[in-house]
Design a protein around this motif. Structure first.
Motif, PDB file in Angstrom:
ATOM      1  N   ASP A 205       1.442  10.088  -8.659  1.00  0.00           N
ATOM      2  CA  ASP A 205       1.618  11.148  -9.354  1.00  0.00           C
ATOM      3  C   ASP A 205       1.379  10.788 -10.733  1.00  0.00           C
ATOM      4  O   ASP A 205       1.097   9.459 -11.019  1.00  0.00           O
ATOM      5  CB  ASP A 205       3.325  11.443  -9.277  1.00  0.00           C
ATOM      6  N   TYR A 206       0.938  11.513 -11.547  1.00  0.00           N
ATOM      7  CA  TYR A 206       0.554  11.382 -12.902  1.00  0.00           C
ATOM      8  C   TYR A 206       1.315  12.380 -13.978  1.00  0.00           C
ATOM      9  O   TYR A 206       1.501  13.648 -14.170  1.00  0.00           O
ATOM     10  CB  TYR A 206      -0.978  11.732 -13.004  1.00  0.00           C
TER      11      TYR A 206
ATOM     12  N   PRO B  88       0.878  -1.188  -0.020  1.00  0.00           N
ATOM     13  CA  PRO B  88       0.029   0.000  -0.074  1.00  0.00           C
ATOM     14  C   PRO B  88       0.787   1.170  -0.053  1.00  0.00           C
ATOM     15  O   PRO B  88       0.229   2.389  -0.300  1.00  0.00           O
ATOM     16  CB  PRO B  88      -0.808  -0.018   1.287  1.00  0.00           C
ATOM     17  N   ASP B  89       2.119   1.436   0.371  1.00  0.00           N
ATOM     18  CA  ASP B  89       2.965   2.622   0.513  1.00  0.00           C
ATOM     19  C   ASP B  89       3.859   2.649  -0.606  1.00  0.00           C
ATOM     20  O   ASP B  89       4.660   3.614  -0.436  1.00  0.00           O
ATOM     21  CB  ASP B  89       3.739   2.323   1.800  1.00  0.00           C
ATOM     22  N   MET B  90       3.769   1.668  -1.598  1.00  0.00           N
ATOM     23  CA  MET B  90       4.639   1.723  -2.738  1.00  0.00           C
ATOM     24  C   MET B  90       4.377   3.153  -3.701  1.00  0.00           C
ATOM     25  O   MET B  90       3.635   3.191  -4.120  1.00  0.00           O
ATOM     26  CB  MET B  90       4.346   0.527  -3.601  1.00  0.00           C
ATOM     27  N   PRO B  91       5.482   3.998  -3.943  1.00  0.00           N
ATOM     28  CA  PRO B  91       5.192   5.015  -4.741  1.00  0.00           C
ATOM     29  C   PRO B  91       5.128   4.733  -6.293  1.00  0.00           C
ATOM     30  O   PRO B  91       6.015   3.803  -6.730  1.00  0.00           O
ATOM     31  CB  PRO B  91       6.673   5.869  -4.433  1.00  0.00           C
ATOM     32  N   ILE B  92       4.107   5.319  -6.748  1.00  0.00           N
ATOM     33  CA  ILE B  92       3.590   4.756  -7.994  1.00  0.00           C
ATOM     34  C   ILE B  92       3.556   6.236  -8.978  1.00  0.00           C
ATOM     35  O   ILE B  92       2.651   6.926  -8.760  1.00  0.00           O
ATOM     36  CB  ILE B  92       2.514   4.122  -8.219  1.00  0.00           C
ATOM     37  N   ILE B  93       4.117   6.122  -9.923  1.00  0.00           N
ATOM     38  CA  ILE B  93       3.897   7.295 -11.109  1.00  0.00           C
ATOM     39  C   ILE B  93       3.411   6.631 -12.299  1.00  0.00           C
ATOM     40  O   ILE B  93       3.980   5.807 -13.030  1.00  0.00           O
ATOM     41  CB  ILE B  93       5.385   8.047 -11.389  1.00  0.00           C
ATOM     42  N   MET B  94       2.343   7.209 -12.817  1.00  0.00           N
ATOM     43  CA  MET B  94       1.593   6.864 -13.960  1.00  0.00           C
ATOM     44  C   MET B  94       2.199   7.865 -15.237  1.00  0.00           C
ATOM     45  O   MET B  94       1.984   8.984 -15.222  1.00  0.00           O
ATOM     46  CB  MET B  94       0.132   6.686 -13.729  1.00  0.00           C
TER      47      MET B  94
END
Length: 230
Positions: free
Chosen positions: A97-98, A71-77
């Motif tokens: 972030d996007y 749940p805490d994994m940083p993800i950029i799309m």
């Protein structure tokens, strides 16, 4: 820092990989969503960059599935789709972030560093509970209650409300919210922040006589205990 790149366009993936490795990051590439999911479950990564349109598992579903186990994994799309609805859909899926294609690698690096910096901050609170009026947020259990009634929030709604609770009775501009909650620059062409404020209002204020989230016309939003204001 280990970064996973999930991108089916080999040219784009290799450009991102080269740009990141020049800055000292270690990278792995997955060319479809299923391979990306398997890598995430089997290995440690500090951050994930994923396209939305992917073979086997698309980026939105991939993001949702990653959130279930990490749940805490940083993800950029990364995507060519840049409307407000597209951004909201990405954030609802769990993206931090996007970034809309085409983009400069320098902008991607700024977003990566901001997310890693935020994620590496360890909260050392004497208490894990934020309170204002009859609103209560537990940072440890990720739960929110108003007047003792449990309120279910998405991760982004939770982050937005947490920032407002840390800054009660202060007007927060859209620019500040974009930078502090989404780690991005506010795009005046979209209104995703207003969309999320409305999400919060429906959950936090709708069923209560005393409204807490208010709009300051032309300035932004404020969390304040008062009865008669938009």
């Amino acid at each position: 820092m280990q970064i996973l790149i999930v991108e089916d366009d080999a040219r784009v993936a290799e450009l991102i990989q080269r740009g990141l490795e020049e800055q000292g990051f270690k990278t792995t590439i997955a060319y479809d969503g299923l391979s990306g999911k398997k890598l995430v479950l089997q290995n440690h990564y500090d951050l994930i960059i994923t396209d939305i349109i992917l073979p086997k598992i698309d980026g939105l579903d991939l993001c949702k599935q990653i959130r279930e186990s990490k749940p805490d994994m940083p993800i950029i799309m990364l995507t060519a789709l840049g409307t407000t609805d597209d951004k909201v859909e990405g954030f609802d899926a769990g993206a931090d972030d996007y970034l809309v294609k085409p983009f400069e690698i320098r902008e991607l690096l700024v977003r990566i560093r901001a997310l890693l910096k935020r994620n590496n901050k360890i909260l050392n609170h004497n208490g894990n509970v934020l309170k204002y009026a009859d609103l209560e947020m537990n940072l440890h259990t990720k739960s929110v209650k108003r007047n003792g009634i449990e309120i279910n929030l998405t991760p982004k709604e939770f982050n937005l409300l947490e920032y407002m609770l840390h800054n009660t009775e202060r007007v927060l501009s859209r620019v500040e919210i974009a930078e502090k909650v989404w780690n991005t620059h506010f795009d005046t062409g979209t209104n995703f922040i207003d969309v999320y404020i409305n999400y919060l209002r429906k959950k936090i204020d709708k069923d209560f006589n005393k409204k807490l989230i208010h709009t300051k016309s032309g300035m932004g939003f404020i969390l304040k205990e008062q009865n008669n204001e938009n």
